[in-house]
Design a protein around this motif. Structure first.
Motif, mmCIF file in Angstrom:
data_model
loop_
_atom_site.group_PDB
_atom_site.id
_atom_site.type_symbol
_atom_site.label_atom_id
_atom_site.label_comp_id
_atom_site.label_asym_id
_atom_site.label_seq_id
_atom_site.Cartn_x
_atom_site.Cartn_y
_atom_site.Cartn_z
ATOM 1 N N VAL A 46 38.992 20.499 62.252
ATOM 2 C CA VAL A 46 37.585 19.956 62.826
ATOM 3 C C VAL A 46 37.768 19.397 64.038
ATOM 4 O O VAL A 46 38.603 18.347 64.449
ATOM 5 C CB VAL A 46 36.832 18.954 61.515
ATOM 6 C CG1 VAL A 46 35.706 18.350 62.149
ATOM 7 C CG2 VAL A 46 36.979 19.164 60.290
ATOM 8 N N THR A 47 36.862 19.704 64.935
ATOM 9 C CA THR A 47 36.715 19.381 66.270
ATOM 10 C C THR A 47 35.602 18.613 66.543
ATOM 11 O O THR A 47 34.755 18.589 65.541
ATOM 12 C CB THR A 47 36.732 20.600 67.299
ATOM 13 O OG1 THR A 47 35.586 21.152 67.139
ATOM 14 C CG2 THR A 47 37.936 21.519 67.092
ATOM 15 N N PRO A 48 35.592 17.769 67.590
ATOM 16 C CA PRO A 48 34.581 16.778 68.035
ATOM 17 C C PRO A 48 33.175 17.719 67.898
ATOM 18 O O PRO A 48 32.160 17.376 67.693
ATOM 19 C CB PRO A 48 34.853 15.926 69.119
ATOM 20 C CG PRO A 48 36.417 15.884 69.048
ATOM 21 C CD PRO A 48 36.998 17.153 68.347
ATOM 22 N N GLU A 49 33.330 18.904 68.570
ATOM 23 C CA GLU A 49 32.336 19.927 68.785
ATOM 24 C C GLU A 49 31.750 20.347 67.665
ATOM 25 O O GLU A 49 30.449 20.450 67.449
ATOM 26 C CB GLU A 49 32.651 20.813 69.692
ATOM 27 C CG GLU A 49 32.860 20.585 71.250
ATOM 28 C CD GLU A 49 34.406 19.946 71.476
ATOM 29 O OE1 GLU A 49 35.095 20.013 70.550
ATOM 30 O OE2 GLU A 49 34.554 19.535 72.597
ATOM 31 N N ASP A 50 32.470 20.479 66.603
ATOM 32 C CA ASP A 50 31.924 20.919 65.285
ATOM 33 C C ASP A 50 30.983 19.805 64.527
ATOM 34 O O ASP A 50 30.288 20.248 63.762
ATOM 35 C CB ASP A 50 33.217 20.919 64.099
ATOM 36 C CG ASP A 50 34.095 22.134 64.758
ATOM 37 O OD1 ASP A 50 33.542 23.210 65.269
ATOM 38 O OD2 ASP A 50 35.373 22.290 64.062
ATOM 39 N N THR A 51 31.175 18.493 65.047
ATOM 40 C CA THR A 51 30.352 17.538 64.243
ATOM 41 C C THR A 51 29.340 17.053 65.217
ATOM 42 O O THR A 51 28.630 16.166 64.866
ATOM 43 C CB THR A 51 31.305 16.295 63.765
ATOM 44 O OG1 THR A 51 31.905 15.876 65.250
ATOM 45 C CG2 THR A 51 32.467 16.616 62.873
ATOM 46 N N MET A 52 29.150 17.422 66.425
ATOM 47 C CA MET A 52 28.348 16.969 67.383
ATOM 48 C C MET A 52 26.921 17.024 66.983
ATOM 49 O O MET A 52 26.217 16.010 67.125
ATOM 50 C CB MET A 52 28.215 17.908 68.634
ATOM 51 C CG MET A 52 27.910 17.376 69.860
ATOM 52 S SD MET A 52 28.964 16.144 70.708
ATOM 53 C CE MET A 52 30.232 17.235 71.192
ATOM 54 N N ALA A 53 26.582 17.938 66.247
ATOM 55 C CA ALA A 53 24.970 18.065 65.608
ATOM 56 C C ALA A 53 24.795 17.074 64.726
ATOM 57 O O ALA A 53 23.527 16.693 64.204
ATOM 58 C CB ALA A 53 24.616 19.484 65.182
ATOM 59 N N PHE A 54 25.826 16.142 64.070
ATOM 60 C CA PHE A 54 25.712 15.476 63.031
ATOM 61 C C PHE A 54 25.918 13.954 63.439
ATOM 62 O O PHE A 54 26.118 13.290 62.584
ATOM 63 C CB PHE A 54 26.942 15.778 61.963
ATOM 64 C CG PHE A 54 26.519 17.322 61.338
ATOM 65 C CD1 PHE A 54 25.783 17.345 60.394
ATOM 66 C CD2 PHE A 54 27.279 18.288 62.015
ATOM 67 C CE1 PHE A 54 25.649 18.781 60.005
ATOM 68 C CE2 PHE A 54 27.214 19.578 61.413
ATOM 69 C CZ PHE A 54 26.310 19.807 60.459
ATOM 70 N N MET A 55 26.466 14.061 64.673
ATOM 71 C CA MET A 55 26.896 12.735 65.345
ATOM 72 C C MET A 55 25.823 11.568 65.096
ATOM 73 O O MET A 55 24.874 11.248 65.565
ATOM 74 C CB MET A 55 27.214 12.565 66.745
ATOM 75 C CG MET A 55 28.853 13.199 66.939
ATOM 76 S SD MET A 55 29.218 13.138 68.564
ATOM 77 C CE MET A 55 30.752 13.745 68.453
ATOM 78 N N SER A 56 26.358 10.103 64.480
ATOM 79 C CA SER A 56 25.507 8.937 64.727
ATOM 80 C C SER A 56 26.136 8.240 65.804
ATOM 81 O O SER A 56 27.278 8.597 66.386
ATOM 82 C CB SER A 56 25.927 8.249 63.492
ATOM 83 O OG SER A 56 27.385 8.086 63.354
#
Length: 276
Positions: free
Chosen positions: A177-187
């Motif tokens: 998992v990369t930070p970009e993968d989670t960007m849309a879910f970031m709090s």
């Protein structure tokens, strides 16, 4: 009184930062580095304040190289993240000895609201006040402690922090998992956490290896960290809500009133993150 300050490793980032600090205070500053004509021994022989700003693994050897050149009228300092071994080495000289640890990176704009930890080992009050006065006049806070207490504190402040941060990075790598993968879910909190992970990983791995590996106070901290994660994992994977609640409340009680202050301060960080 204006003095001559010499910074060994003054062409590096932290050395260059302190070159500006002393220059702004009106002092004459000379630096040496791997590519300068001025050598470490030249600084040791010529300067009133001799400051060592080299990688942690090189600090003690550089100190011992120049120690025979110093007199009792000079002030001997270092700028590394560990204090016991460097201070012990500086005490082999005849000079006044003050260990220093800037609690910030060289990318800060100034000393304003920054902390410098000092571990004076052999120095008169007048000299200490003059040295600390340079830092305080530019907005710094000076925390005075012993080399031993400093290293114990750094095992938590730096060692534990960097260990957990690197653990987060390694976990995400193992999960693919990369930070970009989670960007849309970031709090906002997750974004702050990822910023800290990315900030650390953008820097020199040797520095963090030295902070973690050369401080003898770090292993007991990491052992306690491992026990804490094991207990938490057991509660979570065992679906033991009572155990989880007990751990949570024990930790909350240990942190005490700081929890409410931390909530307020983190609210300000979140607000700043959202506004940017």
């Amino acid at each position: 009184m204006l003095v001559k300050v010499g910074i060994i490793g003054g062409t590096g980032k932290m050395g260059a930062f302190f070159r500006e600090v002393f220059s702004r205070a009106g002092h004459d500053v000379t630096v040496s580095g791997r590519r300068t004509e001025t050598r470490s021994v030249d600084i040791a022989r010529q300067c009133d304040i001799v400051m060592v700003s080299v990688p942690i693994r090189e600090t003690v050897s550089v100190i011992r190289e120049i120690s025979p050149c110093l007199s009792e009228d000079q002030v001997f300092c270092d700028l590394t993240s560990l204090k016991v071994a460097p201070v012990q080495a500086m005490l082999e000289s005849r000079a006044k000895v003050v260990g220093l640890h800037p609690m910030f990176g060289p990318s800060v704009e100034s000393l304003q609201c920054q902390t410098i930890v000092a571990t004076p080992a052999r120095c008169d009050e007048e000299t200490l006040e003059a040295l600390f006065g340079v830092f305080r006049a530019q907005g710094a806070r000076v925390t005075v402690t012993t080399p031993e207490e400093h290293d114990r504190a750094m095992a938590v402040v730096q060692g534990l922090t960097h260990y957990v941060t690197l653990g987060m990075a390694g976990t995400m790598r193992r999960l693919g998992v990369t930070p970009e993968d989670t960007m849309a879910f970031m709090s906002p909190i997750y974004q702050i956490e990822m910023s800290l992970v990315g900030r650390l990983l953008s820097q020199d791995p040797d520095l963090y290896a030295d902070i973690l590996m050369l401080n003898p106070a770090v292993p007991p901290v990491l052992a306690a960290c491992g026990e804490s994660f094991a207990a938490l994992r057991e509660a979570v994977t065992g679906d033991d809500t009572n155990a989880f609640r007990r751990l949570f409340l024990e930790d909350s009680h240990h942190f005490g009133d700081y929890c409410e202050r931390a909530a307020r301060e983190s609210d300000m960080l979140i607000a700043a993150m959202v506004r940017r």
